[in-house]
Design an enzyme around this catalytic site. Structure first.
Site, PDB file in Angstrom:
ATOM      1  NE  ARG A   1      43.311  -9.722 -37.640  1.00 14.02           N
ATOM      2  CZ  ARG A   1      43.594 -10.780 -36.884  1.00 14.02           C
ATOM      3  NH1 ARG A   1      44.185 -11.823 -37.395  1.00 14.02           N
ATOM      4  NH2 ARG A   1      43.280 -10.785 -35.608  1.00 14.02           N
ATOM      5  CB  ILE A   2      49.337  -8.547 -38.894  1.00 13.61           C
ATOM      6  CG1 ILE A   2      49.886  -8.294 -40.312  1.00 13.61           C
ATOM      7  CG2 ILE A   2      50.291  -9.434 -38.102  1.00 13.61           C
ATOM      8  CD1 ILE A   2      50.150  -9.522 -41.129  1.00 13.61           C
ATOM      9  N   GLY A   3      47.320 -10.387 -36.955  1.00 14.67           N
ATOM     10  CA  GLY A   3      46.881 -10.532 -35.555  1.00 14.67           C
ATOM     11  C   GLY A   3      48.075 -10.564 -34.616  1.00 14.67           C
ATOM     12  CG  ASP A   4      47.569 -12.711 -30.967  1.00 19.19           C
ATOM     13  OD1 ASP A   4      46.851 -13.053 -31.941  1.00 19.19           O
ATOM     14  OD2 ASP A   4      47.719 -13.420 -29.965  1.00 19.19           O
TER      15      ASP A   4
ATOM     16  CB  THR B   1      46.042 -19.909 -33.868  1.00 24.44           C
ATOM     17  OG1 THR B   1      45.446 -18.960 -34.736  1.00 24.44           O
ATOM     18  CG2 THR B   1      47.497 -19.539 -33.622  1.00 24.44           C
TER      19      THR B   1
ATOM     20  N   GLY C   1      43.125 -11.788 -31.722  1.00 24.06           N
ATOM     21  CA  GLY C   1      44.427 -11.130 -31.722  1.00 24.06           C
ATOM     22  C   GLY C   1      44.397  -9.683 -31.269  1.00 24.06           C
TER      23      GLY C   1
ATOM     24  N   GLY D   1      43.549 -16.887 -30.088  1.00 24.62           N
ATOM     25  CA  GLY D   1      42.281 -16.228 -29.780  1.00 24.62           C
ATOM     26  C   GLY D   1      42.152 -14.934 -30.554  1.00 24.62           C
TER      27      GLY D   1
END
Ligand code: ASP
Length: 329
Positions: free
Chosen positions: A198-201, A170, A224, A222
């Protein structure tokens, strides 16, 4: 406030160290750093400087963002990006498709809407499919999902053992411009072979990206889910705010103080997340940029000072052993 406050810090992901892949990031980290710095020295606003850095890394297959983003479980590259200005405007775009430069799409949306969090809709895709050649070029539009799948990523997919050691890639950048204003951005393909949707941070304001001209700007990389459930960024912002209330000069006077806060909170995240985590980069309202991480490696670049008196200027891979891989000169 004047040029003495210019600062850029960026990351190109944290995770495992892969000797075949990770060191190749260095020239692109350098290029991204110089791109952002040049914009700041020219007097450009922070958003333009952050975009310049993110575009370099989004175009490069060694980073998990834009071209080179990891695909989801169906083999489709779905990108997430979050941008935030220190005056608290933001754009958060989720599940971005078929563009190499999601950061440019987000920045243009920010100019129009100021503040918006949205999924990538059919209408958005259509508007870019039907846009002028100039717009398509600016956004790095591609006709097929497969066009974002870089050869390196395909190889990793064929060899799952290698994908295990590739580390996250990222990208993120935080800047302080010559008026002392902060701006942050984070751009990602998310985790490799992620659950569809899916969505991370990374695009979440207050988690993977945040900026407030009175406190700090930050970006993370990292795992999420660990960042979100530990509220890592929230605790860090709160701690920085508290220290600044006690003494506005604290991060200028004590260069190590910010790092101590970051390292402590990253340890807390790991404790609450079975040792998982990643890295965070921060620029305070005054003082030097800092970072902390708990993975095998993090790839970084930073520069600060004035146009004529630069006090730090380096791109490097920091290993948890303390070893640092620097650019070759
Ligand atoms: N934080 C990103 C996510 O969870 C992944 C990464 O930073 O590599 O989507």
């Amino acid at each position: 406030m004047g040029q003495e406050n210019l600062a850029v810090i960026l990351h190109g992901g944290a995770g495992r160290f892969n000797p075949q892949v990770t060191p190749h990031k260095l020239p692109f980290l350098r290029q991204a750093l110089d791109a952002a710095w040049t914009k700041l020295v020219e007097g450009a606003p922070g958003g333009v400087a952050v975009e310049a850095a993110l575009r370099v890394m989004e175009a490069c297959e060694y980073f998990n963002a834009g071209y080179g983003g990891y695909p989801n479980v169906h083999g489709v590259v779905l990108l997430d990006v979050g941008l935030m200005s220190g005056s608290r405007e933001f754009v958060s775009l989720l599940n971005v498709r078929r563009v190499k430069y999601p950061s440019s799409v987000a920045l243009d949306m920010m100019t129009r809407h100021k503040t918006l969090m949205t999924v990538w809709t059919h209408e958005l895709m259509q508007s870019i499919d039907n846009a002028s050649e100039e717009v398509k070029e600016r956004y790095g539009w591609v006709p097929r999902h497969e066009d974002l799948l870089a050869p390196l990523v395909k190889e990793m997919l064929e060899d799952r053992t290698r994908s295990e050691v590739s580390g996250h890639g990222t990208v993120g950048c935080v800047v302080r411009d010559r008026d002392g204003r902060l701006f942050s951005g984070t751009s990602t393909g998310g985790v490799n072979l992620k659950y569809n949707g899916r969505i991370g941070d990374s695009p979440i304001i207050g988690s993977g990206v945040f900026a407030d001209n009175e406190i700090c700007g930050l970006s993370t990389t990292g795992h999420g889910e660990s960042f979100m459930r530990s509220l890592l960024s929230g605790f860090i912002v709160s701690e920085i705010r508290q220290r600044l209330r006690e003494n506005r000069e604290c991060f200028v006077r004590d260069g190590k103080c910010l790092h101590t806060i970051l390292a402590h909170e990253v340890d807390e995240m790991a404790r609450k997340s079975d040792g998982r985590g990643g890295a965070i980069i921060v620029i305070p309202v005054q003082g030097e940029p800092s970072y902390a991480f708990n993975t095998e490696m993090v790839s970084l670049a930073m520069k600060f000072g004035t146009a004529t008196d630069v006090r730090a200027d380096r791109a490097f891979i920091q290993l948890s052993t303390g070893e640092r891989i620097e650019e070759s000169t």
